[in-house]
Design an enzyme around this catalytic site. Structure first.
Site, PDB file in Angstrom:
ATOM      1  N   ASP A  87      42.601 -38.616 -15.934  1.00  0.00           N
ATOM      2  CA  ASP A  87      43.162 -38.912 -17.246  1.00  0.00           C
ATOM      3  C   ASP A  87      43.841 -40.269 -17.059  1.00  0.00           C
ATOM      4  O   ASP A  87      44.734 -40.415 -16.209  1.00  0.00           O
ATOM      5  CB  ASP A  87      44.167 -37.814 -17.616  1.00  0.00           C
ATOM      6  N   LYS A  91      27.251 -53.016 -22.547  1.00  0.00           N
ATOM      7  CA  LYS A  91      27.360 -53.565 -23.891  1.00  0.00           C
ATOM      8  C   LYS A  91      27.609 -52.439 -24.905  1.00  0.00           C
ATOM      9  O   LYS A  91      27.322 -51.298 -24.577  1.00  0.00           O
ATOM     10  CB  LYS A  91      26.095 -54.349 -24.254  1.00  0.00           C
ATOM     11  N   HIS A 146      20.132 -54.098 -20.426  1.00  0.00           N
ATOM     12  CA  HIS A 146      19.031 -53.508 -19.653  1.00  0.00           C
ATOM     13  C   HIS A 146      17.671 -54.092 -20.031  1.00  0.00           C
ATOM     14  O   HIS A 146      16.724 -53.999 -19.271  1.00  0.00           O
ATOM     15  CB  HIS A 146      19.043 -51.981 -19.732  1.00  0.00           C
ATOM     16  N   LYS A 177      13.775 -55.156 -17.690  1.00  0.00           N
ATOM     17  CA  LYS A 177      12.410 -54.663 -17.926  1.00  0.00           C
ATOM     18  C   LYS A 177      11.421 -55.592 -17.235  1.00  0.00           C
ATOM     19  O   LYS A 177      11.551 -56.812 -17.312  1.00  0.00           O
ATOM     20  CB  LYS A 177      12.126 -54.590 -19.433  1.00  0.00           C
ATOM     21  N   GLU A 222      11.967 -48.054 -32.769  1.00  0.00           N
ATOM     22  CA  GLU A 222      12.173 -46.783 -32.069  1.00  0.00           C
ATOM     23  C   GLU A 222      11.889 -45.625 -33.004  1.00  0.00           C
ATOM     24  O   GLU A 222      12.238 -45.695 -34.188  1.00  0.00           O
ATOM     25  CB  GLU A 222      13.617 -46.672 -31.594  1.00  0.00           C
ATOM     26  N   ASP A 234      24.362 -53.187 -31.952  1.00  0.00           N
ATOM     27  CA  ASP A 234      23.758 -52.371 -30.894  1.00  0.00           C
ATOM     28  C   ASP A 234      22.536 -53.047 -30.270  1.00  0.00           C
ATOM     29  O   ASP A 234      22.286 -52.894 -29.071  1.00  0.00           O
ATOM     30  CB  ASP A 234      23.363 -51.008 -31.501  1.00  0.00           C
ATOM     31  N   HIS A 285      20.113 -57.363 -26.973  1.00  0.00           N
ATOM     32  CA  HIS A 285      18.730 -57.305 -26.485  1.00  0.00           C
ATOM     33  C   HIS A 285      17.808 -58.320 -27.174  1.00  0.00           C
ATOM     34  O   HIS A 285      17.070 -59.046 -26.518  1.00  0.00           O
ATOM     35  CB  HIS A 285      18.134 -55.911 -26.704  1.00  0.00           C
ATOM     36  N   LYS A 300      15.556 -47.810 -36.171  1.00  0.00           N
ATOM     37  CA  LYS A 300      15.448 -46.441 -35.647  1.00  0.00           C
ATOM     38  C   LYS A 300      14.648 -45.595 -36.632  1.00  0.00           C
ATOM     39  O   LYS A 300      14.563 -45.925 -37.808  1.00  0.00           O
ATOM     40  CB  LYS A 300      16.839 -45.839 -35.462  1.00  0.00           C
TER      41      LYS A 300
HETATM   42  C1  BG6 Z   1      20.400 -49.372 -26.069  1.00  0.00           C
HETATM   43  C2  BG6 Z   1      20.876 -49.067 -27.461  1.00  0.00           C
HETATM   44  O1  BG6 Z   1      21.077 -50.491 -25.566  1.00  0.00           O
HETATM   45  O2  BG6 Z   1      19.003 -49.643 -26.107  1.00  0.00           O
HETATM   46  C3  BG6 Z   1      20.120 -47.861 -28.022  1.00  0.00           C
HETATM   47  O3  BG6 Z   1      22.268 -48.768 -27.428  1.00  0.00           O
HETATM   48  C4  BG6 Z   1      18.633 -48.092 -27.931  1.00  0.00           C
HETATM   49  O4  BG6 Z   1      20.503 -47.606 -29.370  1.00  0.00           O
HETATM   50  C5  BG6 Z   1      18.225 -48.538 -26.534  1.00  0.00           C
HETATM   51  O5  BG6 Z   1      17.995 -46.878 -28.268  1.00  0.00           O
HETATM   52  C6  BG6 Z   1      16.761 -48.965 -26.521  1.00  0.00           C
HETATM   53  O6  BG6 Z   1      16.366 -49.190 -25.204  1.00  0.00           O
HETATM   54  P1  BG6 Z   1      14.873 -48.948 -24.746  1.00  0.00           P
HETATM   55  O7  BG6 Z   1      14.843 -49.447 -23.352  1.00  0.00           O
HETATM   56  O8  BG6 Z   1      14.636 -47.467 -24.857  1.00  0.00           O
HETATM   57  O9  BG6 Z   1      14.020 -49.710 -25.694  1.00  0.00           O
END
Ligand code: BG6
Length: 490
Positions: A96, A160, A190, A194, A228, A247, A252, A340
């Site tokens: 905590d 992030k 991330h 890739k 997505e 987001d 990204h 999404k």
């Molecule tokens: C994340 C977002 O950084 O990337 C998510 O917070 C999103 O909302 C995700 O779904 C998508 O990543 P990837 O690699 O699945 O395309």
């Protein structure tokens, strides 16, 4: 087919994950570390310490992580020995943030003398992965500092989004910067981990043929799409505060735009690459006032309110038209979109080239389409170069679209590692190239913020789209206005 290069040795690390029982840790970080364990790459003295508010002992945490590995690692990669080796490294500290005794537990564990590295008097490299909300970054770093846990060889990894606008990202970066030097701070995106995104750098700069045509003279426009099929289930609370702009676009999609648009760095290393990306971010034409209304589309899928449990105006879809004002790119639109609950799970970059200057086959039948380079991040990572070819057969020349196809799965007999797997190894080795520098994050916020402000100030409601579609019709109109179409409509 190619042989894999030998894996580079990693130093002994104490890898502490704040948010150690959270979705990211269980779904990505620990499965990523497991894969490296499977390759016997982790140093024998490396420990992994999950920190969370849950009342768990080491055994309970090991059990939780084992279940997560069974859920998130492909079945044919699960090996009892490797699972055992990884889980034996695990510890859990119930913490905590306001309880000094809890911090003492973490302190005690990290200072413990254990294994060869510590017997020789050396501390393991301390990595603090902050998979928690960014307003906790500062307080956690302060505590680590007060306890004397931050050494010159320590690193902090920040998830992030860093802040929710420019001002709050500065506050967070300042707070972390009080404790860690910039070179010790790894801001993770991330998408940069890739394989296909990294391959974009290689394709552009390890080959000669693209560079002469990689500019406004030959490129008509660029499309970057991350679509997505999933909604926000399980993450509604975070997502409803963030929305697609914070987001996805701020990080990204803008990072991918940078890799497409940047100038060749002097070499592929931390600062040269990040310097070039920063120049691109700073060259983005600002979108303000009515330009925002004209060049952006904000959408929300119709069942979003039900999913988050209340009516909301958060966007789950953004499409926008950006421009990079520099010598290479002036006048070339970069269309970005992400959403999404779309029809397809697909992430692509499309470089669409101009038409040939002269139609030489006036009496031929068939179709010509502009040349296009597609970088596919998912599904099926790879690249396609779309050409016009002669349809085989006698009786005149018929033109037909054809493509050169590089599928990673077919070309390389290798598993594509999950991006986190690669990025975690880079953190352990201290390689910053694929991480965002503070000035990049702030430049991205500087560009994004006036758009968010305009949406807020004009009360721009998101336009609704049905789940399982290609998003709002307004996004189609955004390109139609320029006499262009998104690739799935082409
Ligand atoms: C994340 C977002 O950084 O990337 C998510 O917070 C999103 O909302 C995700 O779904 C998508 O990543 P990837 O690699 O699945 O395309």
């Amino acid at each position: 087919m190619t042989a894999s290069p030998p894996d580079l040795a990693l130093p002994a690390c104490d890898f502490t994950v704040f948010g150690g029982t959270g979705d990211l840790a269980l779904r990505k970080l620990l499965p990523g570390l497991y894969q490296r364990e499977r390759q016997r790459q982790l140093h024998q003295d490396t420990r992994i310490i999950g920190v969370s508010r849950h009342d768990l002992d080491d055994a309970g945490y090991r059990h939780l992580v084992t279940e997560a590995l069974f859920d998130h690692v492909p079945e044919d990669h699960l090996e009892a020995g490797a699972v055992h080796r990884l889980t034996s490294r695990l510890h859990h500290v119930s913490l905590d943030a306001h309880s000094p005794e809890d911090w003492d537990l973490l302190h005690g564990l990290l200072k413990e003398q254990r294994g060869e590295t510590r017997e020789s008097g050396e501390d393991a490299t301390r990595i603090f992965y902050l998979a928690v909300a960014s307003d906790l970054f500062g307080p956690i770093c302060d505590r680590l500092d007060e306890l004397g846990l931050v050494t010159a060889d320590s690193r902090v990894v920040l998830e992030k989004p860093i802040g929710s606008d420019l001002a709050s990202s500065r506050v967070v970066n300042d707070a972390v910067g009080q404790v860690f030097e910039e070179g010790q701070i790894f801001r993770i995106d991330h998408y940069l981990g890739k394989e296909s995104v990294q391959n974009l750098l290689v394709t552009r700069f390890a080959n000669i043929f693209l560079e002469p045509i990689w500019n406004s003279r030959w490129v008509d426009h660029v499309q970057i799409t991350v679509s997505e099929t999933l909604g926000v289930a399980g993450r509604g609370e975070y997502y409803d505060r963030a929305g697609a702009m914070r987001d996805m676009i701020q990080n990204h999609l803008l990072q991918m735009l940078c890799l497409v648009a940047m100038e060749p760095p002097t070499y592929v290393g931390g600062d040269p690459v990040r310097d070039e990306k920063l120049k691109v971010l700073r060259a983005l034409t600002p979108l303000t006032g009515v330009d925002v209304d004209r060049n952006t589309v904000r959408g929300q899928y119709t069942t979003y309110g039900e999913e988050v449990g209340h009516p909301s105006t958060t966007e789950t879809y953004v499409a926008l038209r950006a421009e990079v004002q520099n010598w290479r790119w002036a006048g070339v639109p970069f269309y970005l979109r992400t959403g999404k609950r779309m029809a397809r799970q697909e992430s692509t970059i499309e470089i669409v080239f101009k038409e040939p200057p002269h139609a030489m086959f006036p009496h031929s039948e068939g179709i010509t389409t502009p040349n296009r380079l597609t970088v596919r991040m998912q599904p099926d990572e790879g690249m396609q170069l779309h050409l016009t070819a002669k349809h085989p057969g006698p009786g005149g020349i018929r033109l037909h679209p054809a493509s050169l196809d590089l599928s990673y799965a077919d070309a390389f007999d290798e598993r594509s590692p999950d991006p986190y797997e690669r990025l975690l190894m880079d953190v352990m080795r201290g390689i910053p190239t694929l991480f965002m520098r503070r000035d990049e994050v702030e430049a991205a916020w500087t560009w994004v913020e006036p758009i968010l402000e305009r949406w807020r100030d004009t009360g721009m409601e998101p336009v609704r789209y049905h789940p399982g579609t290609h998003g709002p019709a307004a996004a189609t109109r955004l390109l139609a206005r320029d006499r262009r179409t998104w690739q799935e409509n082409a």
